[in-house]
Design an enzyme around this catalytic site. Sequence first.
Site, short mmCIF file in Angstrom:
data_model
loop_
_atom_site.label_atom_id
_atom_site.label_comp_id
_atom_site.label_asym_id
_atom_site.label_seq_id
_atom_site.Cartn_x
_atom_site.Cartn_y
_atom_site.Cartn_z
N LYS A 115 0.82 -1.22 0.00
CA LYS A 115 0.00 0.00 0.00
C LYS A 115 0.84 1.26 0.00
CE LYS A 115 -4.47 -1.24 1.92
NZ LYS A 115 -5.47 -0.86 2.94
N LYS A 207 -6.54 -10.06 -8.04
CA LYS A 207 -7.73 -10.19 -7.21
C LYS A 207 -8.83 -9.25 -7.66
CE LYS A 207 -7.99 -10.32 -2.70
NZ LYS A 207 -7.74 -10.26 -1.26
N LYS A 210 -12.07 -3.40 -5.49
CA LYS A 210 -12.88 -2.19 -5.68
C LYS A 210 -12.07 -1.08 -6.31
CE LYS A 210 -12.46 -1.85 -0.73
NZ LYS A 210 -13.24 -2.23 0.44
#
Length: 345
Positions: A115, A207, A210
């Site tokens: 991240k 994956k 969103k």
Amino acid sequence: MSKPLNRVFSGVQPTGNLHLGNYLGAIKRFVELQNSHECIYCVVDMHAITVWQDPAELRQSTREVTATFIACGIDPAKHIVFNQSQVQEHAELAWVFNCVARMGWLNRMTQFKEKAGKHKENASVGLFAYPALMAADILVYRATHVPVGDDQKQHLELSRDIAQKFNVDFEASIAEAGFEDGFFPLPEPLITGHATRVMSFRDGNNKMSKSDPSDMSRINLTDDADAIAKKIRKAKTDPEPLPGDTDGFEGRPEAENLVGIFAALQDSSPQDVLNTYGGGQFSGLKSDLADLAVEKLGPIGAETARLIADPGHIDAVLKDGAERARAIAEPIMRDVKKIVGFVGG
Ligand code: TRP
């Protein structure tokens, strides 16, 4: 003093729409666990702000996740549903855990590395300390079982390490407070079944997420029947017929993904699905998968929309859940303060 057996805790971040991956990887399992465990399900708004969130969107997403939980079958009256920031003990225990966890442990967290990316210096301190807050979420209820997707396995191991180190660092004080074998339980992960990892419909190696710019890559839990069917019909495949058994998924991530989703939605195994569709073309599988997905997810989307139309009701559910959560967390935090040596009553 006895410890509660079989208390489940899990959290979901309110950052954008929930999708099929969240449903099959987490929420479906949350629903099932209600039959065997005392469950606490938390909308983790404090985790969300480790990355900047627009306040209005954060509010909206918190209500949306709550509505989706309820629409999927989580019962906020029999169990507990609330948002993290309404129970101050999460933040309090997180601070203590910040002082138990080691820099070296947090430095190894792959999610932080992913991240923060190349801009590590610019990441928030909260993003780095995130796993200590997650440990506090679980342990402030002395929860024993944590249903999570496999991307959270490392964070859960860290929660165990923190619990263990706390138990050792304060061993004498814990015994003095009257606890026999350690204060915190070592929480166990409950990793979900076949379709734990739901992959993108555009690329079976990534994956379902969103944050993927392409809406065609995922099924949102708010998609209507037409959108669900269209996304499945257009999902990426390969030119070969479907394999007869699961060994044939080697190098065929799109086939594995669609078969895995099918199996998870009908509570069977990928091999069961291949027993029916193996040797056939993707089109047959896709057409039946579209029907199945519409049947299972359509009502969830409709119920979520109905619930969101009444935010007052959602907020009341969260407030009631927070009060019941605090009733559990507060005495535990009081014991922690005593164990650590904080003066007060
Ligand atoms: N970190 C989890 C995620 O991103 C969310 C989470 C926060 C959580 N606290 C938790 C999950 C406690 C399980 C238990 O998915």
